[in-house]
Write a protein that holds these residues in place. Structure first.
Motif, PDB file in Angstrom:
ATOM      1  N   ASN A  62       5.611 -11.649  -0.078  1.00  0.00           N
ATOM      2  CA  ASN A  62       5.430 -11.918   1.342  1.00  0.00           C
ATOM      3  C   ASN A  62       6.758 -12.451   1.860  1.00  0.00           C
ATOM      4  O   ASN A  62       7.243 -13.495   1.412  1.00  0.00           O
ATOM      5  CB  ASN A  62       4.299 -12.923   1.571  1.00  0.00           C
ATOM      6  N   LEU A  63       7.332 -11.704   2.778  1.00  0.00           N
ATOM      7  CA  LEU A  63       8.710 -12.016   3.175  1.00  0.00           C
ATOM      8  C   LEU A  63       8.816 -13.340   3.916  1.00  0.00           C
ATOM      9  O   LEU A  63       9.874 -13.968   3.924  1.00  0.00           O
ATOM     10  CB  LEU A  63       9.271 -10.858   3.995  1.00  0.00           C
ATOM     11  N   GLY A  64       7.711 -13.787   4.524  1.00  0.00           N
ATOM     12  CA  GLY A  64       7.729 -15.106   5.164  1.00  0.00           C
ATOM     13  C   GLY A  64       8.014 -16.213   4.161  1.00  0.00           C
ATOM     14  O   GLY A  64       8.652 -17.219   4.485  1.00  0.00           O
ATOM     15  N   ASN A  69      10.694 -13.054   7.222  1.00  0.00           N
ATOM     16  CA  ASN A  69       9.621 -12.356   7.921  1.00  0.00           C
ATOM     17  C   ASN A  69      10.113 -11.713   9.215  1.00  0.00           C
ATOM     18  O   ASN A  69      10.826 -12.349  10.003  1.00  0.00           O
ATOM     19  CB  ASN A  69       8.493 -13.326   8.255  1.00  0.00           C
ATOM     20  N   ASP A  70       9.716 -10.458   9.451  1.00  0.00           N
ATOM     21  CA  ASP A  70      10.051  -9.746  10.695  1.00  0.00           C
ATOM     22  C   ASP A  70      11.549  -9.770  10.977  1.00  0.00           C
ATOM     23  O   ASP A  70      11.991 -10.041  12.106  1.00  0.00           O
ATOM     24  CB  ASP A  70       9.271 -10.341  11.884  1.00  0.00           C
ATOM     25  N   TRP A  85       7.714  -1.121   2.219  1.00  0.00           N
ATOM     26  CA  TRP A  85       7.569  -2.328   3.043  1.00  0.00           C
ATOM     27  C   TRP A  85       6.396  -2.149   3.988  1.00  0.00           C
ATOM     28  O   TRP A  85       6.050  -1.027   4.370  1.00  0.00           O
ATOM     29  CB  TRP A  85       8.860  -2.702   3.746  1.00  0.00           C
ATOM     30  N   ASP A  88       2.540  -6.073   7.678  1.00  0.00           N
ATOM     31  CA  ASP A  88       1.811  -7.341   7.580  1.00  0.00           C
ATOM     32  C   ASP A  88       1.898  -7.904   6.159  1.00  0.00           C
ATOM     33  O   ASP A  88       2.381  -7.230   5.245  1.00  0.00           O
ATOM     34  CB  ASP A  88       0.355  -7.127   7.997  1.00  0.00           C
ATOM     35  N   ILE A  89       1.425  -9.143   6.023  1.00  0.00           N
ATOM     36  CA  ILE A  89       1.518  -9.808   4.725  1.00  0.00           C
ATOM     37  C   ILE A  89       0.540  -9.199   3.724  1.00  0.00           C
ATOM     38  O   ILE A  89      -0.386  -8.480   4.095  1.00  0.00           O
ATOM     39  CB  ILE A  89       1.286 -11.335   4.838  1.00  0.00           C
ATOM     40  N   SER A 116       6.869  -7.481   6.854  1.00  0.00           N
ATOM     41  CA  SER A 116       6.347  -8.795   6.466  1.00  0.00           C
ATOM     42  C   SER A 116       6.010  -8.896   4.986  1.00  0.00           C
ATOM     43  O   SER A 116       5.825 -10.002   4.475  1.00  0.00           O
ATOM     44  CB  SER A 116       5.102  -9.133   7.290  1.00  0.00           C
ATOM     45  N   SER A 117       5.890  -7.759   4.314  1.00  0.00           N
ATOM     46  CA  SER A 117       5.712  -7.823   2.862  1.00  0.00           C
ATOM     47  C   SER A 117       6.321  -6.592   2.204  1.00  0.00           C
ATOM     48  O   SER A 117       6.635  -5.600   2.877  1.00  0.00           O
ATOM     49  CB  SER A 117       4.237  -7.983   2.472  1.00  0.00           C
TER      50      SER A 117
END
Ligand code: CA
Ligand code: CA
Length: 127
Positions: A62-64, A69-70, A85, A88-89, A116-117
């Motif tokens: 999860n890139l956040g 993220n984004d 990619w 969303d998560i 986001s993921s």
């Protein structure tokens, strides 16, 4: 008359260059800093602006959680396995396949700053 001929030739050359650049997806070699076996996501166009780099087949991110993220505007997959990619998560929402040894130096406006993921697969048949 002669001037028109020169202008016409320039226009033809410009059109050819445009076709060459317009394909956009694959490039001959990986960008500097995206090492062999690594999947590279970048904050800006043209593989720049810093990013997120992983070389773990089977990895899910999860890139956040990575402070990314984004953010993604371009990517290069310098590995031999598929990666994807997602908007969303937890690998949900719309997704985009990243084929082995290929890149996209500038995502479409629709895809800009949406990733986001990330999933890195264990083979090249996943997508
Ligand atoms: Ca970005
Ligand atoms: Ca997103």
């Amino acid at each position: 008359m002669r001037k028109h001929a020169v202008v016409g030739t320039l226009a033809a050359l410009t059109a050819l260059v445009g076709i060459g650049l317009g394909t956009g997806v694959a490039m001959a070699s990986a960008p500097a800093g995206c090492n062999n076996t690594v999947v590279c996501l970048y904050a800006d166009d043209d593989y720049s602006g810093g990013g997120f780099f992983k070389n773990t087949p089977g990895g899910r991110y999860n890139l956040g959680n990575e402070g990314f993220n984004d953010e993604t505007n371009s990517w290069y997959n310098n590995s031999d396995v598929d990666a994807k990619w997602f908007f969303d998560i937890n690998q949900t929402g719309a997704s985009r396949c990243m084929q082995p040894r290929s890149g996209n130096h500038s995502l479409s406006l629709y895809d800009y700053d949406e990733a986001s993921s990330l999933a890195i697969y264990t083979d090249n048949a996943a997508c």
